[in-house]
Every structure is written in structure tokens, then in C-alpha cells.
Write a protein that holds these residues in place. Structure first.
Motif: not given
Length: 530
Positions: A20, A23, A27, A182, A184, A199, A202, A205-206, A446
Motif C-alpha cells: 500500500d 502505508v 512509515t 493486516q 486493519r 485511507w 492505511s 496499518d501505518a 504492507c
């Protein structure tokens, strides 16, 4: 197929292989921003993080403690329930043998932090009585409480949040529903599709990746200082930045190579070697060390841990010094929360074919008991030598110099310098197993699947080693600042873990119904009426 369709397919394929982009942007942007701001105003960054750390510990420390406590209790409830018979990943037999599976769990989740603190923390609690106890510091009566407090920080609660309920949710979502591995995905039962495709997912996850980067770069950097200190003490090698950088290069090469070869090769090989080395060291200490003292210390310490469990687990800054809660219980618990989602991904991935009961009990019960034994062997031996006057680590530990404690205890053990070298090697490989498994887990996050491209795995391994090298160049203080930052990142990550308290049991029973382990809801209700 139209040109637009081909372009869309190529983008999908690229996303599947390399992840992604949002992400990655967030990061990598964090890493660049942290390093850049540290270069611009190193003291300002350290002070800002310290203020955030203090506020988080004071305001949310109790919430973190309750999250861990409830995760453990609910997880054990799921394990002993009928749903515990359900199999992870829709496989009838495990993909990985029991010894390899347990080795990977122990080495990845205990990691360098556990080895780094195993010698020093019990001695610290021996020379500075924890607030849950009223024994006189430095006396024989203080031994049980010192070990019990260490067991609390590295025991049932810490391990449970790393891969029990969350691993069940992820296993059901990924292997049954086809959702990505993930963080999320843990929020899908609460937020639905918008967290999977927008978003928000994302950002979730980040946040989880940033927490793991902060938590992993710390041990990597501290290992370089610890090994360089050890090489200086044992062989007179200079302890400067050049030595630390060389250690980082070797360590990075080992764990990046391991991560690139995958779970079934490099990660397994490192984990197995580490377990054999740990067993050999444990055997030498148990046979040739203060054996009777260690047996008595473990028995009393673990008994004290069980009898004072809820007292220690629910102690707050109202009943204990604020500085103590901040630097011990809250720091450790927030650190484990930060690792939670990615560790759960790793546990779910390596546990295919295991029952839910096996997975939860291995992570939340077996591993903590093994950790307690390890802390007793190293820390208990250190307490014995401190009590008998062979060593004196009071000043070093009051200054939180745990690298000094580890080497001092190691040299006092049977075998002296040889044992010190073995423990330094063990610590190095423990950190390497964390580096390779977290490089793999970040790459999984990712890309969203459990076979991420080798270059993605390598990228994250190299990025963490580079970050550690740059921060060490600025001084070990910035490594410490990054470690403190994980307490702040635990705030959003804890919100990702929170729903698993109720979605974990739901996922377990869904898997059990799908596999015929328990009766479908309609049949169960009809049976209850009759």
C-alpha cells in the motif's frame, strides 16, 4: 482486455507485491522525519518524546494494564471453551512441527528484550523493593518478590496480548473470509468495509508498523552497545561507534538474509539454533550454578507471582510511585501493546493446523512459564551473587545500566568469559530473530498477504538497521528516546487491539461452527429448548 484494464491489473499486481503506497509513505516518512528532526534538534526531540511518554503513562497507564489483564482472562476462557478445538487455517495437520513452532514463538516473542532484561531486572527489584511488597531490599526475604515482579512484566499478561485473541480474529478473517493479514482487519467487525479500502485502514496499518519499528530499532541499537561493551571487557576491543557499526552490519546481514529466505528456512533455522543454545546455557547454569538456590527461588517466586498476581496487575500510580509505574509496568505493557498486531499476524501465520486451544495456551501459558524459568536462571543467579557479595550491581542498576548487569552476571556464572561470550551470542541471535520476523511481518502488512516479495522484506530489515546506525551516531540517548516513543504509539495501537476482547470469542465460535466442532446457532438453540 482494454488498455485501462491492463493498467489497472498491473497496478493491482504492483500493489500486491510491494504494498500500500500510503502505508509506505507514512512509515518511511516517520523514519525520515524522526531522523531529520533528531539531526536538527536532538534535545528538542528527546524532550518532546519524554513529555509525551510521561503524559501517556500517567493518563493511560491503567487502561493499558486493564487491556492486558482482560485479554489474558478472555483468551484463557476461549482456550478452555468448546471452540478451542477449532483448527487455525482450515488445515487438519500443522504446517510446522511442534518443536519448530514453539521455537519460533519463544525466540520471536521473548526476543532480545527478554534476554537483555533477564539478568538485570530481577536484581534491580532485589536491591529496590517493588511497591507491591514490603520486604527489606537486599535480603533473602526480598528474593521471591523480586522474581515475582519480573514474572509479572514478562509473564501471562505480556504474552497474551502478543498473539491470542488477535491471532484468532486474524486467522478467521484471513483463512476463512480471505481478508488481508493486516492490522486493519482487526477493526473490520467494528468499522466494516470503509476500514479495508479507505485511507483509514492505511493509517491504522501505518501506526502499527511505526510502533514495531520503534520497538525493534531499540533492541537492535542497544544490542550494538551491549556487544561492543562485552567485546571491550572480554577482548579489549574498542567500544567506539566504529565497533558498534560493524556489529550492526553483521547483525543486519544475518536477519535480512533470514527474512528473505522466509518462515520455512531462515527464520526457522535461527530460532532452532537459538533454542538449542539457550538450552545449553540453561543446563550449564542449572547443573553447575547455585542449583538449590535457583530451585527454591523459582518455587517461591512463582508462588508469589500467582498469589500477588492481581495486586501487581492492577497497581496504579495512586498506590505506587509514579516514576516506578512509568519506567516499569506501564513502559513494558505499552511496549508489548505496540508489538501486538504484528506479532498476532506472525502467530496466526505459523500456527496453521493448530487448534485455537494449542495456540492460546502455547502463547499465554507455556511461553510465560518458560520465560520465568529463564529469568530465574539468569536473574536468580545474579541475585544469588549479589546476596553473597560476589558482585555488586546496585549503582549500575540504579542508573539503568542493564548492559553492565548482563555481562557482570554472565562472567560470574560457571565458565566465566566463555559463558559471557555464549550469552552475548544468544542475545545477538535473539535480536536477529526479532529483526527477521518483524521484517517479514511488516512486509505482510504492507502487501496484505503472507508471501510478501523478498525485496519488501529486505527493505524493512535494512531500514531498521540503518535507523539504528544513524541514531547510535547521535548517541544512545536517541535510541532510548525512540524506545520511549513506543509508549506513545501504544495509544492508537491499543484501540486496534481493543475490539478483539469480544470479536476474538466470536471468531473462535464462528470457526468452531464452520468446522462442526460446535453445533450451529439454530441447532444449539433448538437443543436448549428441548
Amino acid at each position: 482486455m482494454s488498455q485501462n484494464d491492463q493498467t489497472a491489473d498491473s497496478r493491482t499486481g504492483l500493489l500486491s507485491r510491494f504494498g500500500d503506497p500510503l502505508v509506505l509513505l507514512l512509515t518511511v516518512g516517520f523514519i525520515i522525519a524522526f531522523v531529520g528532526l533528531s539531526l536538527y534538534d536532538i534535545q528538542g526531540v528527546a524532550d518532546g518524546i519524554a513529555s509525551g511518554f510521561t503524559w501517556t503513562a500517567a493518563t493511560l497507564g491503567t487502561y493499558f494494564q486493564l487491556l492486558l489483564l482482560l485479554t489474558f482472562l478472555v483468551g484463557i476462557g476461549v482456550a478452555i471453551s468448546p471452540a478451542g478445538e477449532a483448527r487455525v487455517g482450515n488445515l487438519d495437520a500443522p504446517q510446522i512441527s511442534t518443536f519448530k513452532w514453539l521455537s519460533m514463538i519463544m525466540c520471536t516473542l521473548l526476543a532480545g528484550g527478554g534476554v537483555f532484561f533477564a539478568a538485570g531486572e530481577p536484581i534491580y527489584h532485589f536491591v529496590v523493593t517493588p511497591p507491591a511488597f514490603d520486604t527489606e531490599a537486599g535480603t533473602a526475604e526480598a528474593v521471591a518478590g523480586a522474581l515475582a515482579q519480573s514474572f509479572m512484566h514478562w509473564g501471562f499478561l505480556a504474552w497474551a496480548v502478543l498473539g491470542t485473541l488477535t491471532a484468532v480474529v486474524l486467522a478467521h478473517a484471513h483463512y476463512v473470509k480471505g481478508q488481508p493479514l493486516q492490522p486493519r482487519t482487526l477493526l473490520y467487525p467494528v468499522l466494516g468495509e470503509r476500514v479495508m479500502k479507505g485511507w483509514i485502514g492505511s493509517v491504522v496499518d501505518a501506526c502499527c508498523v511505526i510502533a514495531v519499528v520503534a520497538g525493534t530499532v531499540g533492541p537492535i541499537g542497544f544490542l550494538a552497545t551491549q556487544v561492543s561493551f562485552g567485546l571491550g571487557e572480554l577482548f579489549g576491543i574498542g567500544q567506539g561507534y566504529g565497533t558498534q557499526l560493524a556489529i550492526l552490519v553483521v547483525l543486519g546481514a544475518v536477519y535480512v538474509t533470514s527474512a528473505m529466505t522466509g518462515i520455512h528456512k531462515g527464520i526457522q533455522v535461527l530460532s532452532r539454533f537459538n533454542v538449542f543454545l539457550a538450552l545449553a546455557i540453561a543446563a550449564v547454569i542449572a547443573v553447575f550454578g547455585p542449583t538449590q538456590f535457583l530451585i527454591n527461588a523459582f518455587t517461591q517466586g512463582f508462588g508469589e507471582y500467582l498469589s500477588s498476581f492481581f495486586t501487581m496487575a492492577t497497581m496504579t500510580s495512586e498506590t505506587a510511585p509514579a516514576w516506578w509505574m512509568k519506567w516499569w509496568t506501564v513502559f513494558f505493557f505499552a511496549w508489548f501493546i505496540g508489538y501486538g498486531p504484528l506479532m498476532a499476524i506472525f502467530v496466526a501465520r505459523i500456527s496453521r493446523g493448530r487448534s485455537i486451544r494449542q495456540m492460546i495456551l502455547a502463547v499465554a501459558v507455556m511461553a510465560p512459564i518458560a520465560t520465568a524459568l529463564w529469568f530465574t536462571l539468569l536473574g536468580g543467579s545474579g541475585i544469588h551473587y549479589q546476596l553473597t557479595g560476589v558482585i555488586d550491581l546496585t549503582e549500575a542498576l540504579n542508573n539503568f545500566q542493564f548492559d553492565v548487569a548482563t555481562l557482570t552476571v554472565a562472567q560470574a556464572l560457571p565458565g566465566g568469559s566463555l559463558m559471557a561470550m555464549a550469552i552475548l551470542l544468544l542475545t545477538s541471535i535473539f535480536v536477529a530473530t526479532t529483526g527477521d520476523s518483524m521484517s517479514y511481518a511488516i512486509a505482510v502488512v504492507c502487501t496484505g498477504h503472507d508471501a510478501p516479495h523478498r525485496l519488501v522484506r529486505a527493505f524493512w530489515g535494512i531500514a531498521m538497521a540503518l535507523m539504528a546506525g544513524i541514531l547510535l551516531y547521535m548517541g544512545a540517548g536517541q535510541i532510548s528516546a525512540l524506545q520511549q516513543f513506543i509508549v506513545i504509539t501504544a495509544i492508537p495501537v491499543s484501540l486496534v487491539l481493543l475490539p478483539s476482547l469480544w470479536t476474538g470469542p466470536q471468531a473462535a465460535y464462528a470457526m468452531a461452527r464452520e468446522q462442526g466442532v460446535v453445533a450451529p446457532r439454530g441447532q444449539a438453540a433448538a437443543a436448549a429448548r428441548h
